[in-house]
Design a protein around this motif. Sequence first.
Motif, PDB file in Angstrom:
ATOM      1  N   ASP A  85      45.152  -6.358  78.683  1.00  0.00           N
ATOM      2  CA  ASP A  85      44.581  -6.758  79.969  1.00  0.00           C
ATOM      3  C   ASP A  85      43.520  -5.803  80.499  1.00  0.00           C
ATOM      4  N   TYR A  88      37.846  -6.039  78.570  1.00  0.00           N
ATOM      5  CA  TYR A  88      37.134  -7.238  79.019  1.00  0.00           C
ATOM      6  C   TYR A  88      35.784  -7.313  78.301  1.00  0.00           C
ATOM      7  N   GLN A 102      46.237 -13.446  71.929  1.00  0.00           N
ATOM      8  CA  GLN A 102      46.873 -13.014  73.178  1.00  0.00           C
ATOM      9  C   GLN A 102      45.827 -12.234  73.962  1.00  0.00           C
ATOM     10  N   ASP A 104      43.535 -12.130  78.135  1.00  0.00           N
ATOM     11  CA  ASP A 104      43.188 -12.703  79.433  1.00  0.00           C
ATOM     12  C   ASP A 104      41.820 -13.363  79.253  1.00  0.00           C
ATOM     13  N   ASN A 106      40.134 -15.153  81.248  1.00  0.00           N
ATOM     14  CA  ASN A 106      39.242 -15.017  82.405  1.00  0.00           C
ATOM     15  C   ASN A 106      38.379 -13.767  82.289  1.00  0.00           C
ATOM     16  N   LYS A 107      38.927 -12.689  81.740  1.00  0.00           N
ATOM     17  CA  LYS A 107      38.175 -11.456  81.512  1.00  0.00           C
ATOM     18  C   LYS A 107      37.377 -11.495  80.221  1.00  0.00           C
TER      19      LYS A 107
END
Length: 114
Positions: A85, A88, A102, A104, A106-107
């Motif tokens: 997480d 990014y 796996q 995020d 959105n990032k």
Amino acid sequence: EFSVVNSNRFHDGGMNGAITDVGVLAEGPGACNDNQFQGMFIEPPSTNIAHVYVSGSKTNVQLIYVRLEGTEMLALQRPLIIVEDNSYGNVMNGMLGHTNVQADFNKNPGITFA
């Protein structure tokens, strides 16, 4: 914290066979960004962690037209790619076989495997 591994390019090669823990490891805390793997394959049958592991707020990789396969990963219920997480801006595309990513999303909206 002071190690810097930036803007390396790897083209048209591959990784397979006896890779134990991870095929591509990119992790901070120091800068480790814009490292590109283009037109490659990463296909050991299984890895203990993931085929690609990315972690760190100053860390991102680009897997461009990369084929990832792990014929034994589905039975082990492990993802082929783990993006923690705190990372990014990763860009990843190509072909992904046998399990999942796996991350995020959105990032990391640039992760678009077929």
